[in-house]
Design a protein around this motif. Structure first.
Motif, PDB file in Angstrom:
ATOM      1  N   ILE A 267      -7.940  25.611  78.709  1.00 57.89           N
ATOM      2  CA  ILE A 267      -6.481  25.511  78.640  1.00 57.89           C
ATOM      3  C   ILE A 267      -6.042  24.112  79.043  1.00 57.89           C
ATOM      4  O   ILE A 267      -6.367  23.646  80.146  1.00 57.89           O
ATOM      5  CB  ILE A 267      -5.821  26.551  79.566  1.00 57.89           C
TER       6      ILE A 267
ATOM      7  N   GLU B  27      -0.139  31.367  78.873  1.00 60.35           N
ATOM      8  CA  GLU B  27      -1.320  30.619  78.432  1.00 60.35           C
ATOM      9  C   GLU B  27      -2.625  31.369  78.669  1.00 60.35           C
ATOM     10  O   GLU B  27      -3.594  31.198  77.903  1.00 60.35           O
ATOM     11  CB  GLU B  27      -1.363  29.239  79.117  1.00 60.35           C
TER      12      GLU B  27
ATOM     13  N   ARG C  24      -0.667  25.045  82.194  1.00 63.74           N
ATOM     14  CA  ARG C  24      -1.112  25.922  83.284  1.00 63.74           C
ATOM     15  C   ARG C  24       0.021  26.255  84.269  1.00 63.74           C
ATOM     16  O   ARG C  24       0.019  25.839  85.421  1.00 63.74           O
ATOM     17  CB  ARG C  24      -2.304  25.295  84.013  1.00 63.74           C
TER      18      ARG C  24
ATOM     19  N   GLN D 213     -10.592  22.694  88.158  1.00 67.34           N
ATOM     20  CA  GLN D 213      -9.735  23.795  87.712  1.00 67.34           C
ATOM     21  C   GLN D 213      -8.885  24.308  88.874  1.00 67.34           C
ATOM     22  O   GLN D 213      -7.669  24.510  88.731  1.00 67.34           O
ATOM     23  CB  GLN D 213     -10.607  24.923  87.143  1.00 67.34           C
TER      24      GLN D 213
ATOM     25  N   HIS E  30      -0.829  30.010  87.859  1.00 69.26           N
ATOM     26  CA  HIS E  30      -1.893  30.024  86.854  1.00 69.26           C
ATOM     27  C   HIS E  30      -3.215  30.454  87.490  1.00 69.26           C
ATOM     28  O   HIS E  30      -3.954  31.290  86.941  1.00 69.26           O
ATOM     29  CB  HIS E  30      -2.041  28.643  86.231  1.00 69.26           C
ATOM     30  N   ASN E  31      -3.522  29.900  88.649  1.00 72.33           N
ATOM     31  CA  ASN E  31      -4.786  30.223  89.304  1.00 72.33           C
ATOM     32  C   ASN E  31      -4.855  31.690  89.721  1.00 72.33           C
ATOM     33  O   ASN E  31      -5.921  32.313  89.667  1.00 72.33           O
ATOM     34  CB  ASN E  31      -4.995  29.318  90.520  1.00 72.33           C
TER      35      ASN E  31
ATOM     36  N   TYR F 291     -13.677  28.407  82.290  1.00 73.40           N
ATOM     37  CA  TYR F 291     -12.873  29.265  81.409  1.00 73.40           C
ATOM     38  C   TYR F 291     -13.766  30.091  80.471  1.00 73.40           C
ATOM     39  O   TYR F 291     -13.477  31.258  80.196  1.00 73.40           O
ATOM     40  CB  TYR F 291     -11.887  28.417  80.613  1.00 73.40           C
TER      41      TYR F 291
ATOM     42  N   ARG G 196      -0.907  17.989  85.489  1.00 74.54           N
ATOM     43  CA  ARG G 196      -0.122  18.875  84.629  1.00 74.54           C
ATOM     44  C   ARG G 196       1.107  18.152  84.064  1.00 74.54           C
ATOM     45  O   ARG G 196       1.899  18.740  83.346  1.00 74.54           O
ATOM     46  CB  ARG G 196       0.314  20.129  85.410  1.00 74.54           C
TER      47      ARG G 196
ATOM     48  N   ASN H 288       1.379  29.657  84.041  1.00 73.80           N
ATOM     49  CA  ASN H 288       1.465  31.113  83.932  1.00 73.80           C
ATOM     50  C   ASN H 288       2.670  31.531  83.094  1.00 73.80           C
ATOM     51  O   ASN H 288       3.479  32.374  83.491  1.00 73.80           O
ATOM     52  CB  ASN H 288       1.523  31.785  85.306  1.00 73.80           C
TER      53      ASN H 288
END
Length: 582
Positions: free
Chosen positions: A320, A330, A325, A256, A264-265, A312, A191, A327
């Protein structure tokens, strides 16, 4: 992966210990040598194999330092440094992470109070002992007490720029291994966060044991921490590198999942639940007809997982980019097919903030311009430091120097294959003025205004920067907070307000790509873009080798949702000139 960074760090420690014990002149020589070893294109171990004379071929590496480099590469230690460590047994790297505590201060603290660790420093500050040392006082003690927690936190995470080359080297090594079908970094390093904990690698392979065996044989690994059937950890250049091997068919789901972020997850998982699906590291599963979806990780009909894009897609979302990522909107944007088309590596067409040997750089004007042209850039800017507070070693240029440099830049322009802008990095004073006079600034193509001093906590930091932005000569606000990652926090700035003023004044906000800065950061970039301000990605390069840092700036801008059109130096030379003259 070469050992240049490792050797440079040893030389820097040597410099700090010499300075802490009162040695003059030598520390500067060691630091200059360290910079050039780090930036040298040839692996230091290759030069050592060729002999001491080859090592001396590195700029500013004399025979004494070359001999120590050879000694270290061949034996793993330097006898004189080991003696210094024994005579001066302090954790100098940890102590100098405290804002305001340099090597000389460490030396004094050791002599007066016997302080060797961060814990001892914190205890002395709490006990009021530091203020009793001549030349220190209550203010110094309070600053130390307040900054120790930040120094502790800094020790727990590594700068992205220190970790990413190690990660890249590990990926390159493993990608060639026969059992490896696919490999990628994951976690915060994928990231492109400005600091990371460990390097996380994910491999898709149908032979995990062979993959682990190959990883633990990695020549760059200093030690194997642990190794199992599908996981392993090694230490390379002081950094922990973790490997996880998964089935090829589950690689996308695992990538992912292990890329994160956690927030995000959670948002992705909640979206899956709303659709009767379950998403985890093994895939996406239809559990709409399953009585107990939590009965096992692979319960339900598996509908995706081999590729990350497929994960996704199964959730009715666009793929994404990892940088987004966090949150911060996105997930909704991906569901609405409204994600930005992020700036890419290669989109930057020139560097608008660089230094030469006229101030504190190591290359000539000609050398920097030629290196920019060789890199494929369409233009280049020379912006050496002006005189002012916070300039390293009093190397800034006064008006007469800048006039002389303008003539030198003109001479280079006549021979250069790309346009060359002449500018300056002017210092923003504590009250928001520029330390360079208006007449001098008016004669330049570009003015980068940056804070270099008075970077402590201040309620009026935003006012200070706003005042600088409103100066009619300013084109770029350079490294806005002045932070140095893991060293100092820098100014606390209201970027929404700052960006609004920058947009109004047509001043670009810099993403300084130096991995020690990455300033402005992703959140600030996002605020700037929302306000309609222009971003510029510069390396602040002091050597040609530092042009490579631009990728850190690009990915930092991507974390702020920056598109190509948001960034000044993705434009042509004429486009940049139009902005500067507007």
């Amino acid at each position: 992966m070469s050992r240049n960074d490792e050797v440079a760090s040893v030389l820097e420690e040597f410099a700090d210990r010499l300075e802490a014990t009162g040695v003059e002149y030598k520390p500067t020589a060691y630091r200059r040598a360290a910079e050039n070893v780090r930036d040298h294109p040839t692996p230091i171990e290759t030069l050592v194999q060729e002999g001491e004379e080859a090592v001396q071929g590195i700029d500013r590496v004399g025979d004494a330092i070359a001999a120590k480099i050879v000694e270290y590469v061949q034996t793993g230690s330097i006898e004189e440094l080991e003696e210094l460590r024994s005579e001066f047994p302090v954790e100098i790297d940890a102590l100098t992470r405290v804002e305001g505590v340099g090597p000389k201060t460490v030396g004094t603290l050791y002599e007066e109070l016997g302080i060797t660790t961060l814990d001892e420093l914190a205890a002395a500050a709490e006990a009021g002992e530091i203020r009793e040392i001549t030349g220190f006082g209550e203010t110094t003690e309070e600053n130390i007490r307040e900054n120790v927690p930040f120094a502790r936190q800094a020790r727990e995470r590594e700068r992205l720029g220190d970790a990413r080359p190690i990660a890249d080297a590990a990926v390159t090594y493993l990608a060639d291994a026969d059992p490896v079908a696919t490999i990628e970094v994951c976690g915060s390093i994928r990231r492109w966060r400005d600091t990371i904990g460990d390097v996380d690698l994910l491999v898709g392979s149908d032979d995990p044991e062979a993959t682990v065996a190959g990883f633990t044989d990695w020549p760059e690994a200093d030690a194997v921490i642990e190794a199992g059937t599908n996981k392993a950890s090694v230490r390379a250049d002081g950094l922990r590198v973790d490997l996880r091997v998964v089935a090829v068919a589950e690689f996308g789901a695992a990538l992912q999942y292990f890329t994160g972020s956690r927030d995000h997850n959670i948002a992705v998982r909640n979206r899956a639940l709303d659709r009767g699906l379950k998403v985890n590291e093994y895939g996406v599963f239809d559990v709409s007809d399953v009585a107990d979806p939590e009965a096992g990780q692979r319960v339900g009909d598996r509908i995706a997982g081999e590729t990350e894009a497929g994960v996704y897609e199964a959730l009715e979302m666009a793929w994404i980019p990892p940088e987004l990522r966090e949150n911060t909107g996105e997930v909704d944007a991906a569901a609405a097919d409204d994600l930005p088309t992020l700036i890419e590596e290669g989109d930057v067409r020139g560097d608008l903030h660089t230094h030469t040997d006229w101030s504190d750089g190591d290359a000539s004007i000609e050398g920097m311009v030629a290196a920019a042209a060789d890199r494929g850039y369409d233009y280049h800017a020379i912006t050496d430091h002006a005189t002012g507070p916070g300039v390293f070693g009093n190397t800034g240029l006064d008006p007469a120097n800048l006039a002389d440099q303008a003539a030198a830049v003109d001479a280079v322009r006549k021979e250069a294959s790309i346009p060359v802008f002449h500018g300056v990095e002017a210092n923003i004073t504590a009250d928001g003025e520029l330390a360079t006079d208006d007449d001098t600034l008016a004669d330049l193509d570009i003015v980068v205004a940056s804070p270099h001093a008075a970077l402590g906590t201040s309620d009026d930091a935003t006012d200070r920067l706003v005042r600088a932005i409103e100066h009619p000569a300013v084109d770029v606000l350079g490294h806005p907070t002045g932070r140095m990652i893991n060293s100092r926090e820098g100014l606390t700035v209201d970027f929404e307000r700052l960006a609004t003023v920058a947009a109004r004044e047509d001043v670009a906000i810099e993403v300084n790509a130096n991995p020690a800065r990455l300033d402005a950061n992703g959140e600030a970039v996002h605020a700037a873009i929302d306000a309609g301000a222009t971003i510029v990605i510069n390396t602040d390069a002091h050597t040609p080798g530092e042009f490579e840092h631009v990728r850190y700036g690009i990915h930092t801008a991507r974390r702020g949702w920056a598109e190509r059109a948001d960034v000044l130096n993705t434009r042509s030379a004429d486009g940049v000139r139009s902005f500067l003259e507007g």
